[in-house]
Design a protein around this motif. Structure first.
Motif, mmCIF file in Angstrom:
data_model
loop_
_atom_site.group_PDB
_atom_site.id
_atom_site.type_symbol
_atom_site.label_atom_id
_atom_site.label_comp_id
_atom_site.label_asym_id
_atom_site.label_seq_id
_atom_site.Cartn_x
_atom_site.Cartn_y
_atom_site.Cartn_z
ATOM 1 N N LEU A 109 0.803 -1.214 0.000
ATOM 2 C CA LEU A 109 0.000 0.000 0.000
ATOM 3 C C LEU A 109 0.840 1.270 0.000
ATOM 4 N N HIS A 110 1.964 1.250 0.721
ATOM 5 C CA HIS A 110 2.722 2.492 0.858
ATOM 6 C C HIS A 110 3.553 2.799 -0.379
ATOM 7 N N PHE A 111 3.977 1.770 -1.125
ATOM 8 C CA PHE A 111 4.507 2.039 -2.461
ATOM 9 C C PHE A 111 3.442 2.715 -3.311
ATOM 10 N N TRP A 112 2.222 2.217 -3.214
ATOM 11 C CA TRP A 112 1.140 2.733 -4.052
ATOM 12 C C TRP A 112 0.916 4.223 -3.807
ATOM 13 N N THR A 113 1.087 4.676 -2.578
ATOM 14 C CA THR A 113 0.892 6.106 -2.330
ATOM 15 C C THR A 113 1.947 6.937 -3.051
ATOM 16 N N PHE A 114 3.189 6.430 -3.131
ATOM 17 C CA PHE A 114 4.223 7.153 -3.887
ATOM 18 C C PHE A 114 3.958 7.078 -5.387
ATOM 19 N N ALA A 115 3.447 5.933 -5.850
ATOM 20 C CA ALA A 115 3.087 5.815 -7.264
ATOM 21 C C ALA A 115 1.952 6.772 -7.614
ATOM 22 N N GLN A 116 1.006 6.920 -6.700
ATOM 23 C CA GLN A 116 -0.091 7.865 -6.929
ATOM 24 C C GLN A 116 0.406 9.300 -6.959
ATOM 25 N N GLN A 117 1.395 9.588 -6.120
ATOM 26 C CA GLN A 117 1.991 10.925 -6.143
ATOM 27 C C GLN A 117 2.633 11.189 -7.501
ATOM 28 N N ALA A 118 3.352 10.186 -8.009
ATOM 29 C CA ALA A 118 3.953 10.327 -9.341
ATOM 30 C C ALA A 118 2.878 10.491 -10.413
ATOM 31 N N LYS A 119 1.798 9.730 -10.284
ATOM 32 C CA LYS A 119 0.702 9.813 -11.263
ATOM 33 C C LYS A 119 0.102 11.210 -11.302
ATOM 34 N N ARG A 120 -0.072 11.806 -10.121
ATOM 35 C CA ARG A 120 -0.629 13.169 -10.078
ATOM 36 C C ARG A 120 0.301 14.178 -10.737
ATOM 37 N N GLN A 121 1.590 13.824 -10.813
ATOM 38 C CA GLN A 121 2.572 14.711 -11.441
ATOM 39 C C GLN A 121 2.810 14.344 -12.908
ATOM 40 N N GLY A 122 1.949 13.482 -13.437
ATOM 41 C CA GLY A 122 2.002 13.175 -14.859
ATOM 42 C C GLY A 122 2.596 11.837 -15.223
ATOM 43 N N ALA A 123 2.990 11.019 -14.243
ATOM 44 C CA ALA A 123 3.588 9.713 -14.555
ATOM 45 C C ALA A 123 2.544 8.759 -15.121
ATOM 46 N N ARG A 124 3.025 7.837 -15.942
ATOM 47 C CA ARG A 124 2.180 6.790 -16.510
ATOM 48 C C ARG A 124 2.426 5.496 -15.730
ATOM 49 N N LEU A 125 1.351 4.829 -15.314
ATOM 50 C CA LEU A 125 1.451 3.580 -14.559
ATOM 51 C C LEU A 125 0.975 2.419 -15.421
ATOM 52 N N VAL A 126 1.786 1.370 -15.481
ATOM 53 C CA VAL A 126 1.467 0.180 -16.264
ATOM 54 C C VAL A 126 1.527 -1.027 -15.341
ATOM 55 N N CYS A 127 0.466 -1.807 -15.300
ATOM 56 C CA CYS A 127 0.413 -3.028 -14.494
ATOM 57 C C CYS A 127 0.620 -4.232 -15.404
ATOM 58 N N ILE A 128 1.607 -5.054 -15.081
ATOM 59 C CA ILE A 128 1.888 -6.282 -15.838
ATOM 60 C C ILE A 128 1.519 -7.453 -14.941
ATOM 61 N N ASP A 129 0.435 -8.140 -15.280
ATOM 62 C CA ASP A 129 -0.104 -9.162 -14.379
ATOM 63 C C ASP A 129 -1.133 -9.986 -15.138
ATOM 64 N N PRO A 130 -1.154 -11.320 -14.984
ATOM 65 C CA PRO A 130 -2.197 -12.104 -15.648
ATOM 66 C C PRO A 130 -3.601 -11.731 -15.178
ATOM 67 N N ARG A 131 -3.724 -11.301 -13.927
ATOM 68 C CA ARG A 131 -5.030 -10.965 -13.351
ATOM 69 C C ARG A 131 -5.273 -9.460 -13.444
ATOM 70 N N ARG A 132 -6.518 -9.088 -13.717
ATOM 71 C CA ARG A 132 -6.876 -7.671 -13.654
ATOM 72 C C ARG A 132 -7.160 -7.340 -12.184
#
Length: 682
Positions: A184-207
């Motif tokens: 969860l706490h990685f996700w908060t930093f990823a969300q911070q990056a997303k708000r600053q324009g970062a693109r997030l890509v999930c690589i996973d067999p499951r949605r």
């Protein structure tokens, strides 16, 4: 106001098998914990906790908590016990173990993992006790050894980015991780990056829930991550997207890797991975041209035959693009290698107590087979005694029909240290009540950040519960083991654990950050012997794609009988098999289920919510079907790990998994599994 009635806040640490290792603030009133919250001053935790740990008091004060020693009174597996005194339990256990040790101490096997990640309540006095006896060693492989050993072979240790730097990334590949549920706490930093324009890509067999929140979901087939990494490398090479200078100075053996990658054009990669060709090309372009680009790799992808090689290949990607040069660029799988030099594992575990003896090693992932083996020159003595702590193997070990058969042996003496009557505890001869995290002292490192934490006991142990350390101290004394190190206090152990850190600061603040470089690999400096990333690792060779043991491509005859690939990712509201019996969390999770895509459910006549039988050559599992887009066509998701006793037929998803091991690290292949699904008969 007396101490018993005073309100106070105690500093603690989350003990569970999660990369976040949160710093806690525990509120105590009148001698009872009333709230567990995240420490707002600890940068990775920043005041937030997951749903599971925020409800930790419900676990500690659970009405089904084991609070007195229990002795089996019925057949193994029935969970029938009578309470006994500590004196009676320890006297009998010591006598039984002493008799076995007199014949061959290797017939005694410890079985433990990450029920707590604490350095003290994990492997300190317990490890000393088993080393002093000369008991069998345990190869603790069940979660991370394939990826961990692969990363160490490549970088020289389990090393990676600082967690906080993901906030500066412009592209983040979240590879094999449902971060919202398990990081969860990685996700908060990823969300911070997303708000600053970062693109997030999930690589996973499951949605996953994480995939829902990313810009793109790359739904590859299970066990094909290595092929995707090679396909990305192919595009980096042919399009001139390499950082040739970084490679020349900091990568050892790139030419051999180049040859492997050039055999993986997008068309071949797409066919093996079950992806559109254009998606492979676009992902490579985005990764190469977006700077800084980061990868958050997790352990899901390494639970297949070629998982170790896949980790090695993915770990090469930021080295080929020079992503390490920039803050916000690089990769993180595990940060635990950074604690080397700050934590003294040998001082805690005392392998010198073996005194030159070399006991056999039992792989915890093959405990089902090993419990059923007879004595032989190759194997050694038949396992006669099993001491289980911080683990629930009857629920979590692969191929559970064999595991349960082994635990039901009448001639196996089993002692389990536990909080609750788990599936494993139900098979014990004795269950000994252990303290929870709110009741004992411990010291914690992390595999998701670079802080050491301390956990102070917030309340006295409930009932007759004792810390693991104290149980092994008392057992050692009953067995006549007089070594002074077997009686050292938890306070002494805590100081021994982190000899180079300021213990007073750690104790007062609750956490200490390791003094590490901000961008550790910006100019090389990997912890390999030559300081470079290693391609052709000794004993491993050049990494390559290894197909799953069980897939349509690698085992067509088996796939004709069992055409669906099954992965078994964790349920969101549990942590492995912990928290399954916490009522509020189980009510959120619902009940055991398998996710199917509509394209697979329709021809089988399976409706959403219907009971189904999931089966293969190893066993069958009865649960409910959840039909929808979480599963990709051809793949089913058996969400786990539920306690077997809570399943519709007294089984769980590990009825179907195998004891076959990974290419590196001797780890289990939970996500390398073919099954069929049919509507259950009434």
């Amino acid at each position: 106001m007396s101490p018993a009635t005073a309100s106070r806040t105690v500093r603690g640490a989350c003990p569970h098998d999660c990369p976040d290792t949160c710093a806690l603030r525990i509120s105590v009133e009148a001698g009872r914990v009333v709230k567990v919250a995240g420490d707002p001053d600890h940068p990775p935790t920043h005041g937030a906790l997951c749903t599971k740990v925020s409800r930790y008091p419900e676990r500690t004060y659970h009405p089904e908590r084991v609070l007195t020693p229990l002795k089996r009174s019925g057949p193994k597996g029935t969970g029938q016990f009578v309470p006994v005194s500590w004196d009676e339990a320890l006297t009998d256990i010591a006598a039984r173990l002493s008799a076995i040790a007199a014949r061959d101490p290797q017939a005694i096997v410890p079985y433990s993992y990450a029920g707590t990640m604490g350095l003290l309540q994990g492997e300190s006095i317990a490890a000393r006790f088993f080393h002093r006896l000369g008991a069998s060693l345990l190869d603790r492989t069940i979660c991370s050894s394939a990826g961990g050993e692969a990363l160490a072979a490549t970088y020289g240790g389990k090393l990676g980015m600082h967690l906080e730097h993901y906030a500066d990334s412009k592209l983040i590949l979240i590879w094999g991780s449902n971060s919202i549920a398990s990081n969860l706490h990685f996700w908060t930093f990823a969300q911070q990056a997303k708000r600053q324009g970062a693109r997030l890509v999930c690589i996973d067999p499951r949605r996953t829930e994480t995939a829902d929140k990313c810009h793109q979901h790359v739904a590859l087939l299970p066990g094909t991550d290595g092929a995707l990494a090679l396909g990305l490398m192919h595009e980096l090479i042919v399009n001139g997207w390499l950082d040739e200078d970084y490679i020349a100075r900091h990568v050892d053996g790139f030419e051999a890797l180049r040859d492997k990658a050039l055999a993986w054009p997008p068309e071949r990669t797409a066919q093996v991975c079950g992806l559109p060709v254009d998606e492979v090309r676009a992902l490579a372009r985005d990764y190469a041209t977006t700077k800084p680009a980061a990868i958050r790799l997790n352990y899901g992808m390494q639970r297949c035959h070629g998982g170790g090689n896949a980790v090695r290949l993915v770990a090469m990607l930021p080295c080929l693009t020079g992503a390490w040069r920039r803050r916000g660029g690089g990769l993180l799988l595990s940060a635990s290698g950074w604690f080397r030099g700050f934590v003294d594992g040998a001082a805690l575990q005392r392998p010198d107590l073996l005194a030159g003896r070399k006991p056999r090693t039992i792989n915890m992932s093959t405990i089902g087979d090993d419990l059923l083996r007879e004595a032989s020159p190759a194997f050694g003595p038949k396992i006669a005694a099993l001491l289980v702590y911080n683990s629930n193997p009857v629920a979590v070990a692969p191929e559970s029909p064999k595991v349960t058969a082994g635990f039901r042996r009448d001639d196996l003496f089993t002692v389990v240290l536990e909080h609750f009557l788990t599936d494993t505890a139900d098979h014990a001869d004795y269950v000994l009540p252990a303290t929870t995290q709110l009741e004992h002292l411990d010291v914690h490192t992390s595999y998701g950040h670079t802080y050491v934490l301390i956990n102070h006991p917030a309340v006295a142990p409930l009932g007759e519960a004792k810390p693991n350390t104290q149980i092994f101290r008392e057992l050692a004394a009953r067995m006549g083991l007089t070594d002074a190190c077997l009686q050292e206090s938890d306070q002494q152990l805590a100081r021994q654990a982190v000899p180079s850190l300021d213990f007073a600061q750690l104790s007062e603040q609750g956490w200490v950050k390791l003094p590490l470089p901000e961008q550790p690999f910006a100019d090389g400096g990997f912890l390999t012997p030559g300081g470079k990333v290693v391609v052709d690792a000794p004993g491993l060779g050049v990494p390559d794609y290894l197909p799953p043991y069980e897939s349509r491509q690698s085992a067509p005859a088996l796939a004709a009988r069992y055409p669906l690939a099954m992965i078994s990712p964790p349920a969101r509201n549990f942590l492995n098999s912990s928290f399954v019996n916490v009522t509020s969390l189980r009510s959120i999770e619902g009940e055991p289920r398998v996710e199917l895509h509509p394209d697979d459910a329709a021809p089988r006549g399976i409706a959403d919510g219907a009971m189904v039988r999931v089966f293969n050559q190893r066993g069958s599992y009865l649960c409910k079907a959840a039909i929808g887009p979480r599963a990709r066509p051809g793949v089913v998701n058996g969400l786990g790990v539920w306690w077997r006793k809570l399943g519709a037929a007294g089984t769980n998803v590990n009825e179907l998994t195998s004891q076959r091991l990974t290419d590196i690290g001797r780890a289990p292949t939970f996500y390398d599994c073919l099954v069929e699904v049919e509507a259950a008969r009434a």
